[in-house]
Design a protein around this motif. Sequence first.
Motif, mmCIF file in Angstrom:
data_model
loop_
_atom_site.group_PDB
_atom_site.id
_atom_site.type_symbol
_atom_site.label_atom_id
_atom_site.label_comp_id
_atom_site.label_asym_id
_atom_site.label_seq_id
_atom_site.Cartn_x
_atom_site.Cartn_y
_atom_site.Cartn_z
ATOM 1 N N MET A 1 26.908 51.514 -8.229
ATOM 2 C CA MET A 1 26.099 51.676 -7.056
ATOM 3 C C MET A 1 25.801 50.290 -6.480
ATOM 4 O O MET A 1 25.405 49.388 -7.189
ATOM 5 N N THR A 2 25.993 50.146 -5.201
ATOM 6 C CA THR A 2 25.775 48.873 -4.528
ATOM 7 C C THR A 2 24.453 48.907 -3.785
ATOM 8 O O THR A 2 24.113 49.895 -3.141
ATOM 9 N N THR A 3 23.716 47.837 -3.890
ATOM 10 C CA THR A 3 22.457 47.760 -3.143
ATOM 11 C C THR A 3 22.665 46.920 -1.902
ATOM 12 O O THR A 3 23.460 45.976 -1.902
ATOM 13 N N ARG A 4 21.949 47.277 -0.887
ATOM 14 C CA ARG A 4 22.037 46.524 0.366
ATOM 15 C C ARG A 4 21.073 45.356 0.287
ATOM 16 O O ARG A 4 19.960 45.497 -0.229
ATOM 17 N N PRO A 5 21.481 44.220 0.820
ATOM 18 C CA PRO A 5 20.573 43.066 0.806
ATOM 19 C C PRO A 5 19.382 43.291 1.733
ATOM 20 O O PRO A 5 19.487 43.995 2.742
ATOM 21 N N GLU A 6 18.257 42.754 1.365
ATOM 22 C CA GLU A 6 17.060 42.857 2.206
ATOM 23 C C GLU A 6 17.303 42.103 3.512
ATOM 24 O O GLU A 6 17.871 41.009 3.502
ATOM 25 N N PRO A 7 16.881 42.679 4.652
ATOM 26 C CA PRO A 7 17.054 41.953 5.920
ATOM 27 C C PRO A 7 16.153 40.719 5.946
ATOM 28 O O PRO A 7 15.063 40.703 5.365
ATOM 29 N N THR A 8 16.617 39.727 6.652
ATOM 30 C CA THR A 8 15.826 38.503 6.775
ATOM 31 C C THR A 8 14.718 38.723 7.799
ATOM 32 O O THR A 8 14.750 39.687 8.582
ATOM 33 N N ARG A 9 13.777 37.822 7.798
ATOM 34 C CA ARG A 9 12.672 37.889 8.772
ATOM 35 C C ARG A 9 13.208 37.845 10.198
ATOM 36 O O ARG A 9 12.756 38.586 11.069
ATOM 37 N N GLU A 10 14.187 36.992 10.427
ATOM 38 C CA GLU A 10 14.782 36.859 11.753
ATOM 39 C C GLU A 10 15.480 38.148 12.181
ATOM 40 O O GLU A 10 15.401 38.556 13.340
ATOM 41 N N GLN A 11 16.163 38.805 11.245
ATOM 42 C CA GLN A 11 16.823 40.066 11.560
ATOM 43 C C GLN A 11 15.803 41.146 11.911
ATOM 44 O O GLN A 11 16.007 41.929 12.840
ATOM 45 N N LEU A 12 14.718 41.185 11.164
ATOM 46 C CA LEU A 12 13.663 42.162 11.448
ATOM 47 C C LEU A 12 13.029 41.906 12.808
ATOM 48 O O LEU A 12 12.772 42.853 13.564
ATOM 49 N N LEU A 13 12.783 40.648 13.135
ATOM 50 C CA LEU A 13 12.203 40.313 14.439
ATOM 51 C C LEU A 13 13.163 40.662 15.573
ATOM 52 O O LEU A 13 12.746 41.182 16.613
ATOM 53 N N ALA A 14 14.448 40.394 15.373
ATOM 54 C CA ALA A 14 15.441 40.722 16.395
ATOM 55 C C ALA A 14 15.510 42.238 16.605
ATOM 56 O O ALA A 14 15.580 42.712 17.748
ATOM 57 N N GLU A 15 15.480 43.001 15.516
ATOM 58 C CA GLU A 15 15.509 44.460 15.637
ATOM 59 C C GLU A 15 14.248 44.972 16.322
ATOM 60 O O GLU A 15 14.303 45.876 17.156
ATOM 61 N N ASN A 16 13.117 44.393 16.000
ATOM 62 C CA ASN A 16 11.861 44.771 16.641
ATOM 63 C C ASN A 16 11.917 44.487 18.140
ATOM 64 O O ASN A 16 11.500 45.328 18.955
ATOM 65 N N THR A 17 12.434 43.356 18.521
ATOM 66 C CA THR A 17 12.569 43.011 19.937
ATOM 67 C C THR A 17 13.504 43.987 20.643
ATOM 68 O O THR A 17 13.211 44.462 21.744
ATOM 69 N N ARG A 18 14.635 44.318 20.008
ATOM 70 C CA ARG A 18 15.585 45.257 20.593
ATOM 71 C C ARG A 18 14.948 46.635 20.790
ATOM 72 O O ARG A 18 15.065 47.234 21.855
ATOM 73 N N LEU A 19 14.229 47.104 19.784
ATOM 74 C CA LEU A 19 13.594 48.417 19.881
ATOM 75 C C LEU A 19 12.470 48.431 20.918
ATOM 76 O O LEU A 19 12.300 49.416 21.629
ATOM 77 N N THR A 20 11.722 47.353 21.013
ATOM 78 C CA THR A 20 10.652 47.259 22.008
ATOM 79 C C THR A 20 11.234 47.291 23.418
ATOM 80 O O THR A 20 10.721 47.984 24.300
ATOM 81 N N THR A 21 12.321 46.585 23.627
ATOM 82 C CA THR A 21 12.987 46.587 24.928
ATOM 83 C C THR A 21 13.518 47.971 25.263
ATOM 84 O O THR A 21 13.350 48.467 26.384
ATOM 85 N N GLU A 22 14.129 48.630 24.280
ATOM 86 C CA GLU A 22 14.647 49.987 24.488
ATOM 87 C C GLU A 22 13.517 50.961 24.824
ATOM 88 O O GLU A 22 13.649 51.795 25.717
ATOM 89 N N LEU A 23 12.386 50.832 24.148
ATOM 90 C CA LEU A 23 11.233 51.693 24.423
ATOM 91 C C LEU A 23 10.685 51.438 25.823
ATOM 92 O O LEU A 23 10.347 52.391 26.542
ATOM 93 N N ASP A 24 10.596 50.194 26.237
ATOM 94 C CA ASP A 24 10.123 49.874 27.591
ATOM 95 C C ASP A 24 11.025 50.496 28.654
ATOM 96 O O ASP A 24 10.540 51.039 29.648
ATOM 97 N N HIS A 25 12.341 50.449 28.437
ATOM 98 C CA HIS A 25 13.283 51.045 29.393
ATOM 99 C C HIS A 25 13.122 52.561 29.423
ATOM 100 O O HIS A 25 13.164 53.174 30.492
ATOM 101 N N ALA A 26 12.932 53.178 28.263
ATOM 102 C CA ALA A 26 12.750 54.631 28.200
ATOM 103 C C ALA A 26 11.463 55.047 28.901
ATOM 104 O O ALA A 26 11.425 56.055 29.602
#
Length: 110
Positions: A1-26
């Motif tokens: 069984m392979t485990t996925r690496p934990e996302p970095t802080r920068e990756q989490l912030l980038a995903e949060n920004t992307r989702l916030t932008t998508e929500l604003d457009h919706a």
Amino acid sequence: MTTRPEPTREQLLAENTRLTTELDHARALAADATEYRVHLPEHGGTTLLVRRQNHTHGSGWAVSIPAHGGGRAWTTEGWQESISALSVDRLFCWPDPTTAITEARRALTA
């Protein structure tokens, strides 16, 4: 069984920004919506038609179940047959689409 690496802080912030932008457009798109079709498979495949009243005449929302010959509208007085015969005040009686959908779902389960 392979485990996925934990996302970095920068990756989490980038995903949060992307989702916030998508929500604003919706939200911007939803603010301009004048009609929603809500399919309810739990009620035999019923489709609710939720429409906004023309802005020049008011701000209410109507919810109906389209059918051949007119359909039915859910109003504060209950289900009304032949939506074409209803007055504007009785038809567009809900303050927002969420309330209209919630009330119609409640009525369908009763």
